[in-house]
Design a protein around this motif. Structure first.
Motif, short mmCIF file in Angstrom:
data_model
loop_
_atom_site.label_atom_id
_atom_site.label_comp_id
_atom_site.label_asym_id
_atom_site.label_seq_id
_atom_site.Cartn_x
_atom_site.Cartn_y
_atom_site.Cartn_z
N VAL A 210 0.84 -1.20 0.00
CA VAL A 210 0.00 0.00 0.00
C VAL A 210 0.88 1.25 0.00
CG1 VAL A 210 -1.49 1.38 1.51
CG2 VAL A 210 -2.06 -0.99 1.03
N ASN A 211 0.51 2.22 -0.83
CA ASN A 211 1.23 3.50 -0.88
C ASN A 211 0.83 4.43 0.27
OD1 ASN A 211 1.01 2.42 -3.77
ND2 ASN A 211 2.59 3.99 -4.01
N PHE A 212 -0.48 4.56 0.49
CA PHE A 212 -0.96 5.45 1.55
C PHE A 212 -2.42 5.14 1.85
CE2 PHE A 212 -1.74 7.69 -2.42
CZ PHE A 212 -2.97 8.31 -2.26
N VAL A 213 -2.95 5.81 2.85
CA VAL A 213 -4.34 5.63 3.29
C VAL A 213 -5.13 6.90 3.00
CG1 VAL A 213 -5.85 5.12 5.26
CG2 VAL A 213 -3.56 4.11 5.14
N ILE A 214 -6.38 6.74 2.62
CA ILE A 214 -7.33 7.86 2.53
C ILE A 214 -8.37 7.65 3.61
CG2 ILE A 214 -9.12 8.96 1.14
CD1 ILE A 214 -7.57 8.09 -1.35
N SER A 215 -8.46 8.61 4.52
CA SER A 215 -9.49 8.56 5.57
C SER A 215 -10.56 9.60 5.26
CB SER A 215 -8.88 8.84 6.95
OG SER A 215 -9.91 9.03 7.92
N ALA A 216 -11.81 9.18 5.25
CA ALA A 216 -12.92 10.07 4.90
C ALA A 216 -13.44 10.87 6.08
CB ALA A 216 -14.06 9.26 4.26
N GLY A 217 -12.66 10.98 7.15
CA GLY A 217 -13.00 11.94 8.20
C GLY A 217 -13.44 11.32 9.50
N ASP A 218 -13.57 12.19 10.51
CA ASP A 218 -13.86 11.80 11.89
C ASP A 218 -12.80 10.84 12.40
OD1 ASP A 218 -16.00 13.48 12.12
OD2 ASP A 218 -17.53 11.92 12.13
N GLN A 219 -11.58 11.36 12.49
CA GLN A 219 -10.51 10.58 13.09
C GLN A 219 -10.77 10.37 14.57
OE1 GLN A 219 -9.62 11.16 9.36
NE2 GLN A 219 -9.78 13.04 10.55
#
Length: 539
Positions: A210-219
């Protein structure tokens, strides 16, 4: 002007409510003392007090393009000043120094203890290379960490929704109620941080490239309050020492500056700002990634961000937008209320700028849309206004921007006028066209794919709507943490989604969906969305 004033005022407010009051999470959540009984929970629990008190964990974020990497961390403010420096290179005994900037952290958020945030950008990265790094905390270098870059002609990303560390508050664990008090007493943050770590480890064991993560919010969970133990728990995940995350500002992140301290986002703009920050964008491989803070309802500013990004990276083959609110989702709690509040405004903007995929969160359920584009008609514009005492949004009403009319999202039984207004609101939001395509592989579609991610930590789940919307192709709610794997090349964009069972196995919950491009020109089309909508209406 009205919307800008609302956002500006909220930046000064302390907000404690984040969802319409008529909704609540289900009794389902991921109990880490059960799922982790044989895989590290006892050690995590024993070290929790130290974890909760360490606000200085490092976060990695993609840089402006795939040759850059951004760092952020706190350092204690004492006799020595912050030293925002990262030592980085391929030879651990001969690292190059990259310097950045530092600033004061609001002590109201850290129990009056003084910290400084450090932001540094590292440049010159090459694909498929092993690097090493340390960061400086008040002149002292941390232990050496390893960071490996992956291929950039094929880019693999994890896409996750709502880790929301601390959202399991009120659930029962080992006979006691999980709480969200400050520091180590935030047992909900302890529970959810372990599960977030487990999800990343499971996903990476299956996808080590995996290159990186995309988080769609509310960490994190606490809205408008001090919550450093929640960030400490989130950032304590093992994988995050060597895995960048492109985070999105969720409604729970939005109303404090702590988000902007912990995450050093590239190409920050002045658009879409709340206290946490605004819109940003970056390039990676053949993709342009645009991240919008849709807690600010000024769509004209979001449109400016998209057009700026497209102009900056005109040769990108793929244009991917991430937002928190799911304007096309299928969850009971948000998708027909505050989730779709910007649907009528954002849909034509996305269409006009040839967006391929929109990644969403907020709903704590999984859904994949059909290929959608606007209907070319004129629709109302909606937002949330401040409540009567000016301390929060009025989550129980949608406001028509042009008329000021208040639409009750949960009318009282027997209030026929309010129900009629709500029905009209829902009808007005049927502003989309479903493209006629077949199968799970589509080539050169006109429409946009809208994904909604379930909770990556299992801290909180919502029900699905009783009736699946016509724009939804697939959806799921099995009360298990989930993640998606996106694989992007110059010609294809594929997404696979998995849930993690209680015994730690990854199971597919949807078929692979793939968009293919046959070489169609994707050069910038920044035609004003309002003009496009008007032209379509005339045809």
């Amino acid at each position: 002007m009205k919307r800008k004033l609302i956002v500006g005022f909220l930046a000064l407010c302390s907000i404690t409510t984040a969802c319409p009051s008529v909704y609540a999470s289900t009794e389902h959540y991921t109990d880490s003392s059960v799922t982790g009984a044989d895989s590290g929970w006892s050690d995590w629990d024993a070290n929790w007090a130290d974890t909760a008190a360490d606000f200085t964990k490092v976060s990695l974020t993609p840089g402006a393009d795939d040759t850059q990497l951004n760092f952020a961390w706190y350092s204690e403010k004492g006799d020595s000043d912050a030293t925002p420096a990262v030592h980085f290179g391929t030879d651990k005994d001969n690292l190059e120094t990259f310097e950045g900037t530092a600033g004061d952290v609001d002590q109201d958020l850290t129990g009056d203890k003084a910290y400084e945030y450090n932001h540094v950008t590292v440049t010159g990265l090459e694909p498929e290379t092993t690097y090493y790094y340390t960061v400086e905390k008040n002149g002292q270098q941390t232990d050496v960490c390893e960071y490996k870059t992956q291929k950039t002609d094929t880019v693999k990303m994890l896409y996750v929704g709502d880790p929301q560390i601390g959202a399991s508050k009120g659930q029962t664990q080992n006979g006691a109620e999980l709480t969200n008090e400050s520091g180590a007493a935030n047992t909900a943050a302890e529970n959810d941080g372990f599960s977030w770590n487990r999800t990343l480890n499971t996903a990476l064991s299956e996808n080590p490239d995996v290159n990186f993560v995309i988080s769609a919010g509310d960490q994190v969970n606490k809205t408008g309050e001090a919550k450093e133990e929640e960030y400490a728990s989130y950032l304590s995940a093992d994988a995050l020492k060597s895995l960048p995350v492109a985070t999105t500002i969720g409604n729970h992140d939005s109303l404090n500056p702590d988000y902007s301290y912990h995450f050093n986002n590239p190409n920050n703009t002045e658009n879409g700002k709340t206290a946490a920050g605004g819109d940003y964008y970056y390039s990676y491989g053949k993709g342009l990634f645009i991240v919008l803070n849709t807690n600010n309802y000024n769509v004209a500013e979001h449109q400016n961000t998209i057009e700026e990004a497209v102009k900056a990276y005109p040769d990108a083959k793929w244009r991917i937008v991430t937002i928190h609110q799911d304007i096309y989702g299928s969850g009971l709690d948000h998708s027909d209320t505050d989730g779709m509040i910007l649907r009528t405004q954002l849909t034509p903007v996305f269409d006009a700028n040839d967006i391929d995929v929109v990644l969403q969160g907020h709903d704590h359920t999984y859904s994949r849309s059909k290929m959608l584009y606007g209907d070319g008609q004129t629709h109302g514009k909606y937002e949330f206004s401040l409540n009567a005492d000016g301390t929060d949004y009025d989550w129980d009403h949608a406001t028509n921007v042009d008329t000021g009319d208040q639409i009750a999202l949960a009318p009282e039984e027997g209030d026929t006028d309010a129900q009629t207004a709500l029905d009209a609101f829902h009808e007005d939001n049927n502003c989309y066209t479903i493209e006629d395509v077949e199968g799970n592989t589509v080539t050169d579609p006109q429409g946009i794919l809208y994904m909604t991610a379930n909770s990556a930590s299992g801290s909180k789940y919502y029900e699905l709507l009783s009736t699946q919307q016509d724009y939804v192709a697939a959806r799921s709610q099995n009360w298990l943490p989930s993640y998606s794997v996106i694989t992007m090349t110059a010609d294809s964009f594929s997404i696979d989604t998995y849930q993690i069972t209680d015994d730690g196995k990854a199971e597919a919950i949807d078929d692979t969906f793939t968009i293919q491009k046959s070489g169609t020109d994707t050069s910038a089309d920044t035609t004003d969305a309002a003009e496009t909508e008007s032209d379509d209406s005339a045809n």
